[in-house]
Design an enzyme around this catalytic site. Structure first.
Site, PDB file in Angstrom:
ATOM      1  N   ARG A 261       0.840  -1.197   0.000  1.00 49.16           N
ATOM      2  CA  ARG A 261       0.000   0.000   0.000  1.00 49.16           C
ATOM      3  C   ARG A 261       0.877   1.249   0.000  1.00 49.16           C
ATOM      4  NH1 ARG A 261      -4.874  -1.698   4.235  1.00 49.16           N
ATOM      5  NH2 ARG A 261      -5.444  -3.609   3.123  1.00 49.16           N
TER       6      ARG A 261
ATOM      7  N   ARG B  30       2.257   1.052  10.286  1.00 47.76           N
ATOM      8  CA  ARG B  30       1.749   1.457   8.964  1.00 47.76           C
ATOM      9  C   ARG B  30       2.901   1.400   7.965  1.00 47.76           C
ATOM     10  NH1 ARG B  30      -3.011   4.013   8.249  1.00 47.76           N
ATOM     11  NH2 ARG B  30      -3.058   4.545  10.465  1.00 47.76           N
TER      12      ARG B  30
ATOM     13  N   GLU C 178      -6.327  -1.059  15.527  1.00 45.45           N
ATOM     14  CA  GLU C 178      -6.972  -1.996  14.609  1.00 45.45           C
ATOM     15  C   GLU C 178      -6.029  -3.114  14.201  1.00 45.45           C
ATOM     16  OE1 GLU C 178      -8.273  -2.298   9.965  1.00 45.45           O
ATOM     17  OE2 GLU C 178      -8.039  -0.296  10.827  1.00 45.45           O
TER      18      GLU C 178
ATOM     19  N   SER D 165     -10.410  -5.944  10.169  1.00 46.38           N
ATOM     20  CA  SER D 165     -11.614  -5.237   9.733  1.00 46.38           C
ATOM     21  C   SER D 165     -12.436  -6.208   8.910  1.00 46.38           C
ATOM     22  CB  SER D 165     -11.222  -4.011   8.899  1.00 46.38           C
ATOM     23  OG  SER D 165     -12.333  -3.196   8.624  1.00 46.38           O
TER      24      SER D 165
ATOM     25  N   ARG E  97       0.758  -6.689  12.620  1.00 42.99           N
ATOM     26  CA  ARG E  97       0.189  -6.086  13.826  1.00 42.99           C
ATOM     27  C   ARG E  97       0.027  -7.124  14.936  1.00 42.99           C
ATOM     28  NH1 ARG E  97      -3.660  -0.897  12.379  1.00 42.99           N
ATOM     29  NH2 ARG E  97      -2.214   0.020  10.874  1.00 42.99           N
TER      30      ARG E  97
END
Length: 431
Positions: A266, A281, A353, A356, A395
């Site tokens: 990403r 991130r 988070e 999701s 994560r």
């Protein structure tokens, strides 16, 4: 992508749905643009049908005129057919242009939120559903994951920056193995106990594959183009969901449940200044993805099931977490409803988070032309699609480091991961 027929028949619901999402420009303006384009397209289609009917009728009259040896009338009719042919070709070009303009407009409009999604502009309106597990207490000030990893000599951001720039990491030794162990544990859990079929999908996909799950065109700046019409996948959701693309499944084969552990890429175009330190991130990360393809009647129950599957990962790892339902202004473009699972990070003293899980209805299916044939009907229907992280491996690594850290800088290995670590119970700095 939304159904233009539904929009035409439910204009108030369409506007209300976009207003709940705080969509701009004004939903009423978007509605007017859609209805105008749709009206023009349908008018063109009707004109083409009328012209085609006229051409067919004139063609029959030509034969009759020739049979009656009326050459002048036959010639006049043939001239009319030639003119009709040119008019029809022009009309078909107009229809294609109008259809593409309508599709382009619809491609930039998000899904309608489910009725039970909390309304609000951002994450402040999210609603906590439950907390699971006890937040650990430490007799020392808990460190953040990058402090732990760097002190162990097994997490190297400086070398990664030399190789690739910012937002990359080099994991070494037992931390590299721990990340691999987490991924293998999750895949084994989802395939052996949760009924998912493991897939090893391509990491490079084409434009239409990215379009199918709505990464393109709206979110192009968040993606990594690979040249020659290819894109690096931002998540395994893209190839896994597209397994159903341009296909008609038998109802008996649904729900289809698939999982994959892949690298994800990403650009993080909108993340400047956020989480610049550590692994929270990154441009490249590993994630175990869950995807379900269902009938419309199955999708709501499947959403709950998928979320429970992701929660089980954290329960078995002994990590405290909470589940929240995202507000209309915070959930993703394709989602009707989204549950976020947030894991507790002692070093940050907050939940972050880690998964999701979203139900998308037929929004992606319409973009992919993914359908199924009901057992009592010959008419194919659009499937429903769901996707969720099961979970983000990087994560999860962060959460294990922070929740299982010891005062001496070592990290205990969760019991469920020890078989994947060759029986290792603690990660310590190399001698």
């Amino acid at each position: 992508m939304l159904d233009v027929k539904w929009i035409r028949e439910n204009p108030d619901a369409f506007v209300a749905g976009l207003e709940k999402r705080y969509f701009e420009p004004a939903p009423a303006e978007i509605l007017n643009q859609i209805l105008t384009l749709d009206s023009q397209r349908r008018e063109t289609i009707q004109q083409l049908q009328d012209l085609q009917a006229r051409r067919n009728a004139v063609s029959k009259d030509i034969g009759k005129a020739k049979k009656d040896k009326n050459e002048a009338e036959a010639q006049r009719l043939m001239d009319e057919v030639a003119g009709l042919k040119e008019t029809i070709q022009k009309g078909e070009e107009d229809e294609r242009a109008q259809d593409q303009a309508l599709r382009d407009l619809l491609a930039g409009i998000p899904n309608m939120p489910a009725d039970d999604v909390p309304v609000g502009p951002d994450e402040a309106a999210n609603v906590e559903l439950r907390k699971v597990g006890d937040v650990p207490s430490f007799e020392f000030a808990p460190k953040q994951h990058f402090e732990i990893g760097e002190a162990l000599g097994l997490m190297d951001f400086e070398t990664a920056a030399k190789l690739s720039g910012s937002r990359f990491v080099v994991l070494k030794g037992r931390l590299a193995r721990l990340e691999r162990a987490l991924s293998q544990f999750m895949l084994d859990l989802h395939t052996d106990q949760h009924g998912y079929t493991e897939v090893n999908p391509p990491l490079l996909v084409r434009d239409d594959t990215m379009f199918g799950t709505a990464q393109l065109p709206k979110f192009e700046e968040d993606q990594f183009p690979a040249g020659d019409g290819y894109w690096l996948i931002p998540t395994a959701e893209v190839p896994l969901t597209n397994l159903a693309r341009e296909d008609i499944a038998d109802e008996a084969s649904l729900p289809m449940r698939v999982t994959a552990g892949t690298p994800c890429f990403r650009a993080e175009a909108g993340a400047a200044g956020r989480d610049t330190r550590g692994m929270i991130r990154q441009h490249q990360f590993t994630k175990v993805e869950l995807v379900s393809v269902t009938t419309p009647e199955q999708s709501t129950e499947e959403h709950e099931r998928m979320t429970q599957c992701a929660e089980t990962v954290l329960q078995k790892l002994g990590l405290p977490y909470r589940v929240i339902v995202l507000s209309t202004g915070d959930m993703g473009f394709s989602a009707q409803k989204t549950y976020d699972i947030e894991v507790w990070l002692p070093g940050q003293d907050m939940y972050r988070e880690i998964s999701s899980c979203s139900v998308c209805g037929d929004f992606q299916a319409r973009r992919m032309n993914a359908r199924y044939r009901p057992k009592d009907s010959k008419q194919a229907r659009l499937v429903h699609t769901l996707n969720g992280s099961g979970v983000a491996v990087g994560r999860a690594l962060i959460a294990v480091l922070e929740n299982y850290q010891e005062a001496d800088g070592s990290v205990r290995v969760p019991e469920v991961l020890q078989p994947y670590m060759g029986g290792l119970t603690k990660i310590e700095a190399p001698a």
